[in-house]
Write a protein that holds these residues in place. Structure first.
Motif, PDB file in Angstrom:
ATOM      1  N   SER A  32       0.827  -1.201   0.000  1.00  0.00           N
ATOM      2  CA  SER A  32       0.000   0.000   0.000  1.00  0.00           C
ATOM      3  C   SER A  32       0.866   1.258   0.000  1.00  0.00           C
ATOM      4  CB  SER A  32      -0.943  -0.001   1.204  1.00  0.00           C
ATOM      5  OG  SER A  32      -0.219  -0.043   2.407  1.00  0.00           O
ATOM      6  N   VAL A  33       0.235   2.357  -0.399  1.00  0.00           N
ATOM      7  CA  VAL A  33       0.890   3.660  -0.479  1.00  0.00           C
ATOM      8  C   VAL A  33       0.062   4.656   0.326  1.00  0.00           C
ATOM      9  CG1 VAL A  33       1.481   5.562  -2.054  1.00  0.00           C
ATOM     10  CG2 VAL A  33       1.904   3.197  -2.746  1.00  0.00           C
ATOM     11  N   MET A 119       8.993  19.495 -10.500  1.00  0.00           N
ATOM     12  CA  MET A 119       8.509  18.496  -9.551  1.00  0.00           C
ATOM     13  C   MET A 119       8.983  17.107  -9.935  1.00  0.00           C
ATOM     14  SD  MET A 119       4.633  17.429  -8.489  1.00  0.00           S
ATOM     15  CE  MET A 119       4.349  16.388  -9.907  1.00  0.00           C
ATOM     16  N   THR A 120       9.446  16.368  -8.940  1.00  0.00           N
ATOM     17  CA  THR A 120       9.741  14.958  -9.120  1.00  0.00           C
ATOM     18  C   THR A 120       8.768  14.158  -8.264  1.00  0.00           C
ATOM     19  OG1 THR A 120      11.335  14.932  -7.319  1.00  0.00           O
ATOM     20  CG2 THR A 120      12.201  15.310  -9.525  1.00  0.00           C
ATOM     21  N   VAL A 121       8.458  12.969  -8.717  1.00  0.00           N
ATOM     22  CA  VAL A 121       7.684  12.028  -7.911  1.00  0.00           C
ATOM     23  C   VAL A 121       8.620  10.865  -7.616  1.00  0.00           C
ATOM     24  CG1 VAL A 121       5.672  10.520  -7.808  1.00  0.00           C
ATOM     25  CG2 VAL A 121       5.519  12.715  -8.993  1.00  0.00           C
ATOM     26  N   LEU A 122       8.739  10.543  -6.336  1.00  0.00           N
ATOM     27  CA  LEU A 122       9.621   9.485  -5.872  1.00  0.00           C
ATOM     28  C   LEU A 122       8.814   8.391  -5.204  1.00  0.00           C
ATOM     29  CD1 LEU A 122      12.024  11.820  -3.863  1.00  0.00           C
ATOM     30  CD2 LEU A 122      12.437  10.986  -6.156  1.00  0.00           C
ATOM     31  N   SER A 123       9.391   7.218  -5.134  1.00  0.00           N
ATOM     32  CA  SER A 123       8.868   6.200  -4.227  1.00  0.00           C
ATOM     33  C   SER A 123       9.925   6.026  -3.143  1.00  0.00           C
ATOM     34  CB  SER A 123       8.615   4.881  -4.958  1.00  0.00           C
ATOM     35  OG  SER A 123       9.836   4.299  -5.366  1.00  0.00           O
ATOM     36  N   GLY A 145      -4.126   0.505  -1.873  1.00  0.00           N
ATOM     37  CA  GLY A 145      -3.550  -0.394  -2.863  1.00  0.00           C
ATOM     38  C   GLY A 145      -4.171  -0.072  -4.206  1.00  0.00           C
ATOM     39  N   LEU A 146      -3.777  -0.802  -5.220  1.00  0.00           N
ATOM     40  CA  LEU A 146      -4.279  -0.531  -6.573  1.00  0.00           C
ATOM     41  C   LEU A 146      -5.789  -0.651  -6.668  1.00  0.00           C
ATOM     42  CD1 LEU A 146      -1.555  -2.259  -8.775  1.00  0.00           C
ATOM     43  CD2 LEU A 146      -1.852   0.174  -8.268  1.00  0.00           C
ATOM     44  N   ILE A 162       1.120   5.679  -8.066  1.00  0.00           N
ATOM     45  CA  ILE A 162       0.952   4.644  -7.040  1.00  0.00           C
ATOM     46  C   ILE A 162       1.315   3.277  -7.620  1.00  0.00           C
ATOM     47  CG2 ILE A 162      -0.778   3.406  -5.646  1.00  0.00           C
ATOM     48  CD1 ILE A 162      -2.118   6.200  -5.234  1.00  0.00           C
ATOM     49  N   GLU A 163       0.838   3.001  -8.817  1.00  0.00           N
ATOM     50  CA  GLU A 163       1.146   1.723  -9.472  1.00  0.00           C
ATOM     51  C   GLU A 163       2.666   1.554  -9.667  1.00  0.00           C
ATOM     52  OE1 GLU A 163      -0.066  -0.843 -13.448  1.00  0.00           O
ATOM     53  OE2 GLU A 163      -0.788   1.210 -13.230  1.00  0.00           O
ATOM     54  N   GLN A 164       3.319   2.611 -10.156  1.00  0.00           N
ATOM     55  CA  GLN A 164       4.768   2.567 -10.369  1.00  0.00           C
ATOM     56  C   GLN A 164       5.519   2.392  -9.052  1.00  0.00           C
ATOM     57  OE1 GLN A 164       5.364   6.288 -12.451  1.00  0.00           O
ATOM     58  NE2 GLN A 164       5.704   5.218 -14.380  1.00  0.00           N
ATOM     59  N   ALA A 165       5.100   3.106  -8.024  1.00  0.00           N
ATOM     60  CA  ALA A 165       5.766   3.044  -6.726  1.00  0.00           C
ATOM     61  C   ALA A 165       5.703   1.628  -6.150  1.00  0.00           C
ATOM     62  CB  ALA A 165       5.147   4.041  -5.762  1.00  0.00           C
TER      63      ALA A 165
END
Length: 170
Positions: A32-33, A119-123, A145-146, A162-165
């Motif tokens: 989960s995220v 902007m960057t998006v990180l996991s 979750g997805l 979220i899917e990529q992370a």
């Protein structure tokens, strides 16, 4: 060590951006995220569900240079991971490990007040703590979750992030 405060006085004004890192904090054990509901008073995406994140500040750079004993010209390694670590603690009280931070995407946009943003998006992997929302900035949180993302009014593109992370932190 810095011999003077960081300054943008000599910088070309048309070259300046806010630098922002948003992070998908991934609880690997529960697949989960963490998402946060933005306050209705936010300038950008009020009331939408988003990832924790924030702006790189001059103080971050100065502090990390001092902590690592680096000369200013040598810089700070993994600055986005360091930013993710700070923002996770500030915005939601969670610990993430800077070394687990992985860039998922980046983009440039212009805020409603005409400020340009990189902007960057990180996991980043969840490493501990209990969610404690930054007062005034967020009104709710959820671990998703997805299968859950369709139930939330997410910022555009967040379901993909979220899917990529989740894929990157497995």
């Amino acid at each position: 060590m810095l011999d003077a405060p960081i300054s943008v006085d000599k910088a070309k004004k048309d070259k300046l951006f806010y630098v922002v890192a948003n992070m998908a904090i991934v609880d690997v054990a529960n697949t989960s995220v963490l998402i946060l509901k933005r306050s209705e008073t936010e300038k950008v995406h009020p009331g939408k569900w988003a990832l924790p994140g924030g702006k790189l500040e001059h103080g971050d750079i100065a502090n990390l240079l001092a902590e690592n004993g680096n000369a200013p010209i040598d810089g700070v390694d993994n600055i986005l991971g360091q930013l993710a670590k700070r923002e996770a603690m500030e915005e939601c009280g969670l610990v993430v490990t800077a070394e687990t931070a992985k860039v998922l995407s980046d983009k440039v946009f212009v805020r409603p007040d005409n400020v340009p943003v990189f902007m960057t998006v990180l996991s980043a992997a969840y490493a501990g703590g209990n969610v404690k929302l930054e007062e005034g900035a967020f009104s709710d949180f959820a671990w998703v979750g997805l299968d859950d993302v369709a139930n939330y009014d997410l910022i555009d593109g967040l379901a993909r992030d979220i899917e990529q992370a989740l894929a990157v932190q497995r």
